[in-house]
Design a protein around this motif. Structure first.
Motif, short mmCIF file in Angstrom:
data_model
loop_
_atom_site.label_atom_id
_atom_site.label_comp_id
_atom_site.label_asym_id
_atom_site.label_seq_id
_atom_site.Cartn_x
_atom_site.Cartn_y
_atom_site.Cartn_z
N ASP A 69 10.71 6.39 -8.35
CA ASP A 69 9.47 6.05 -9.27
C ASP A 69 9.67 5.00 -10.07
N ARG A 70 8.87 3.95 -9.93
CA ARG A 70 9.06 2.75 -10.84
C ARG A 70 7.96 2.41 -11.62
N GLY A 71 6.88 3.24 -11.75
CA GLY A 71 5.71 3.15 -12.61
C GLY A 71 4.93 2.32 -11.98
N ALA A 72 4.75 1.90 -10.66
CA ALA A 72 3.79 1.17 -10.08
C ALA A 72 2.42 2.16 -9.71
N PHE A 73 1.26 1.75 -9.19
CA PHE A 73 0.26 2.43 -9.03
C PHE A 73 0.52 3.56 -8.11
N PHE A 74 1.18 3.26 -6.95
CA PHE A 74 1.70 4.38 -6.15
C PHE A 74 3.10 4.71 -6.29
N GLN A 75 3.54 4.51 -7.23
CA GLN A 75 4.97 4.79 -7.89
C GLN A 75 6.20 4.01 -7.26
N SER A 76 6.23 4.23 -5.99
CA SER A 76 7.55 3.69 -5.27
C SER A 76 7.55 2.59 -4.42
N ILE A 77 8.71 1.99 -3.97
CA ILE A 77 8.47 0.89 -3.13
C ILE A 77 8.14 1.48 -1.66
N ALA A 78 8.52 2.74 -1.12
CA ALA A 78 8.48 3.25 0.11
C ALA A 78 7.03 3.55 0.08
N ALA A 79 6.43 4.47 -0.83
CA ALA A 79 5.06 4.91 -1.00
C ALA A 79 4.09 3.79 -0.82
N THR A 80 4.22 2.74 -1.49
CA THR A 80 3.21 1.35 -1.74
C THR A 80 3.40 0.59 -0.22
N LEU A 81 4.55 0.64 0.39
CA LEU A 81 4.70 0.03 1.56
C LEU A 81 3.75 1.12 2.90
N ASN A 82 3.79 2.29 2.62
CA ASN A 82 2.96 3.30 3.35
C ASN A 82 1.65 3.12 3.22
N HIS A 83 1.14 3.04 2.04
CA HIS A 83 -0.12 2.70 1.83
C HIS A 83 -0.65 1.55 2.38
N LEU A 84 0.07 0.46 2.36
CA LEU A 84 -0.43 -0.95 2.80
C LEU A 84 -0.45 -0.59 4.43
N TYR A 85 0.58 -0.01 5.08
CA TYR A 85 0.54 -0.02 6.48
C TYR A 85 -0.71 0.95 6.99
N TRP A 86 -1.16 1.96 6.23
CA TRP A 86 -2.28 2.86 6.49
C TRP A 86 -3.47 2.04 6.31
N ALA A 87 -3.89 1.49 5.15
CA ALA A 87 -4.82 0.78 4.93
C ALA A 87 -5.12 -0.45 5.72
N ASP A 88 -4.09 -1.08 6.47
CA ASP A 88 -4.03 -2.01 7.15
C ASP A 88 -4.94 -1.55 8.58
N ALA A 89 -4.36 -0.57 8.80
CA ALA A 89 -4.94 0.18 10.20
C ALA A 89 -6.44 0.37 10.01
N LEU A 90 -6.78 1.02 8.87
CA LEU A 90 -8.17 1.34 8.75
C LEU A 90 -9.02 0.18 8.72
N MET A 91 -8.85 -0.83 7.94
CA MET A 91 -9.46 -2.01 7.80
C MET A 91 -9.55 -2.85 8.99
N LEU A 92 -8.55 -2.61 9.91
CA LEU A 92 -8.41 -3.52 11.05
C LEU A 92 -9.44 -2.94 12.30
N GLU A 93 -9.23 -1.49 11.99
CA GLU A 93 -10.22 -0.83 12.82
C GLU A 93 -11.55 -1.02 12.65
N ARG A 94 -12.07 -1.12 11.33
CA ARG A 94 -13.49 -1.56 11.02
C ARG A 94 -13.90 -2.99 11.42
N LEU A 95 -12.85 -3.72 11.27
CA LEU A 95 -13.34 -5.21 11.83
C LEU A 95 -13.39 -5.38 13.32
N LYS A 96 -12.80 -4.09 13.94
CA LYS A 96 -12.83 -4.01 15.49
C LYS A 96 -14.15 -3.69 15.95
N GLY A 97 -14.84 -2.84 15.00
CA GLY A 97 -15.97 -2.32 15.08
C GLY A 97 -16.05 -0.91 15.20
#
Length: 210
Positions: free
Chosen positions: A81-109
């Motif tokens: 935990d480094r005090g970031a919004f999602f606390q850690s490096i790994a958790a923030t990377l995971n958030h970005l991974y899943w958010a990319d998936a959701l946004m891309l699916e919306r763009l695909k229709g």
């Protein structure tokens, strides 16, 4: 009949004259029509397919930089935990991974991407698995951008949030911009945490894209 006074100025001075009410009405009406046409004119194209291809390449480059830098840390360091919004490096990377998936699916229709995609800060928990999945997601975004046409960035995009409550509708171009802007926002957080941990990710300047 009443007349309207007008003044014309020019290089040789000014002259005064009169204009009929009908002519005055026509002049006023033409000005109003012009203003109305400007107000309702179709907006200029916000972005292009080429912009999306450029940003997809930038996304792959920057994610590779972060993953390579994080490779030199221990698993405990990545999850610290480094005090970031999602606390850690790994958790923030995971958030970005899943958010990319959701946004891309919306763009695909897909109007209900959260029916099949579950956002998680703790999964994947295995670092090697994450690296493989992250690389695959990068390629998926680049493939989407490679096949994109300018016309597909026009119009509106509609989807439902996870609880299915309220239909959301936004311009397609805006949603594409959000995909890349969101990535940049959270990569900045990860970059700062990696730097604080002693790692050395690459420069982030778009002009330095290989």
């Amino acid at each position: 009949m009443n007349r309207h006074l007008f003044v014309v100025t020019g290089g040789s001075g000014s002259r005064r004259g009169e204009i009929s009410p009908l002519a005055a009405f026509r002049t006023t009406r033409q000005g109003a029509d012009t203003a109305r046409n400007v107000k309702h004119r179709r907006p200029e194209k916000m972005i292009s397919a080429e912009y999306c291809r450029l940003m997809a390449r930038y996304n792959s480059w920057q994610n590779g930089s972060l993953v390579t830098a994080a490779d030199g840390l221990t698993n405990a360091d990545r999850w610290k935990d480094r005090g970031a919004f999602f606390q850690s490096i790994a958790a923030t990377l995971n958030h970005l991974y899943w958010a990319d998936a959701l946004m891309l699916e919306r763009l695909k229709g897909n109007p209900r991407p959260e029916d099949n995609i579950r956002h998680s800060l703790t999964s994947p928990s295995d670092w090697d698995e994450f690296k493989t999945l992250r690389s695959q997601r990068n390629e998926e975004i680049e493939d989407w951008a490679a096949q994109l046409r300018d016309v597909e960035l026009c119009g509106m995009l509609a989807w439902y949030p996870g609880d299915g409550s309220t239909r959301i509708e936004k311009p397609k171009a805006l949603c594409a911009i959000e995909l890349f802007n969101h990535q940049t926002h959270h990569r900045g957080q990860i970059h700062a945490m990696l730097t604080a941990a002693g790692a050395r990710p690459e420069a982030t300047d778009l002009s330095m894209l290989p």
